[in-house]
Write a protein that holds these residues in place. Structure first.
Motif: not given
Length: 379
Positions: A116, A119-120
């Motif tokens: 993933q 940045q999340n």
């Protein structure tokens, strides 16, 4: 993003940050490990929102054999990724990222897994109004190991799941209680490099301290930063973040008896062995209680189970003073307390069969190392 690294060095870093990762989280990305690679180092992060662990592998660390090809970042499923790395066949491995797919190669083995966007991943907490000090890692381990046993595991009273630390200058007082027992350790810190006005009163979750203790092995000193709602422990290449528990910890000083009517001095290892044997029977009963009888200068420990039978053992005490006494208690609580004393002789002091009793190192009266147990009413 692409790098090659010694697999054993990478596994150690993965294991360290994985201590902060939980499969039970309301933030799905926190089941991942965050990997960020820059021109000089690889940074791994794990978090469960309550604690976060960040560890750095610099290119200058020759044992890690880190070769940086292209900087970048990604988050990968922690358990799955770690299990892959542990089972790779060669001493070194290469990780290459294309978009959100990670290619892992080692020897003749090759994996591709999905990740993933980095940045999340939640940012590590920022701290304001920080107080700082540097302490001995060995002393910090001493404080944790001797107090964590009495921290509550029940979330119904969250404040009791923490270790209460009061720091003043170069002195720290640590206390835990689950309302059935209490542990206290007071330490004068050695070689402390602290702010002149360091004065802190914080409650750190015992679960966090338990994970920190595992990271302290082999460390010399730890830099600590305390803020209003966070504590940070800097162990060199590894940084440990934990939230603080909010609220007022109970006033525990008033729970500690100031006098006693009966006392016994005995080797902790001898009493521990006797309680181990008595608990073989008590664990088979519904209430898990053993009884200590102090009469006519003799100490007898008894464990009963209506289903199984009885064990009775006379203790080889060094001294027995004061009034006769029959008292019942949870053997597991006393066993945990005795292990803290590492086989030394202990003074066990009683005021009555319904009042809490204390265990302290023999001959010491300053309560710097104290365990307190509440007896069990059996009538």
């Amino acid at each position: 993003m692409q790098f090659t690294i010694n697999r054993q060095a990478f596994i150690k870093a993965l294991n360290d940050v994985s201590r902060a990762i939980s499969s039970r989280t309301t933030i799905p990305i926190l089941t991942n490990i965050k990997l960020v690679l820059n021109d000089e180092e690889l940074i791994l992060t794990g978090s469960n929102a309550d604690i976060s662990i960040e560890t750095t592998i610099p290119q200058s660390d020759t044992s890690a054999q880190l070769v940086i090809t292209q900087p970048g970042g990604i988050t990968l499923p922690a358990t799955f990724f770690t299990n892959i790395v542990k089972r790779l066949p060669a001493d070194n491995m290469t990780l290459a990222i294309d978009g959100l797919r990670a290619a892992i190669t080692s020897g003749a083995s090759a994996f591709t897994i999905n990740g993933q966007d980095v940045q999340n991943y939640p940012q590590l907490p920022e701290m304001e109004d920080v107080q700082s000090l540097s302490v001995s890692a060995a002393q910090l381990v001493d404080i944790i190991s001797q107090t964590k046993i009495s921290a509550s595991t029940q979330e119904s009273r969250p404040i009791l799941t923490g270790i209460h630390l009061q720091l003043t200058g170069n002195s720290v007082k640590a206390v835990t209680t689950d309302s059935h027992r209490l542990s206290q350790r007071i330490v004068t810190l050695t070689g402390t490099d602290a702010d002149a006005d360091v004065d802190a009163d914080v409650i750190i979750p015992a679960k966090a301290f338990n994970e920190l203790q595992s990271l302290l092995e082999g460390q010399d000193r730890v830099d600590i930063k305390l803020a209003a709602n966070q504590a940070v422990f800097d162990l060199g290449h590894t940084t440990f973040y934990t939230r603080l528990l909010e609220g007022n910890y109970p006033e525990t000083d008033r729970l500690i008896p100031t006098e006693s009517t009966t006392a016994i001095t005995i080797e902790a290892s001898a009493l521990l062995g006797a309680i181990d044997r008595a608990s073989l029977l008590s664990h088979e009963s519904r209430n898990n209680v053993v009884q200590l009888s102090l009469k006519n200068g003799a100490a007898v420990l008894t464990g009963n189970s209506q289903e199984v039978g009885q064990v009775k053992e006379e203790l080889g005490a060094q001294t027995i003073d004061g009034d006769d006494l029959d008292i019942s208690f949870n053997p597991d609580y006393v066993r945990d307390a005795l292990r803290v004393f590492n086989g030394k002789s202990v003074d066990v002091k009683f005021t009555s069969n319904l009042r809490p009793f204390t265990l302290t190192p023999a001959g010491e009266t300053d309560n710097k190392q104290l365990q307190l147990i509440t007896p069990v009413r059996t009538f």
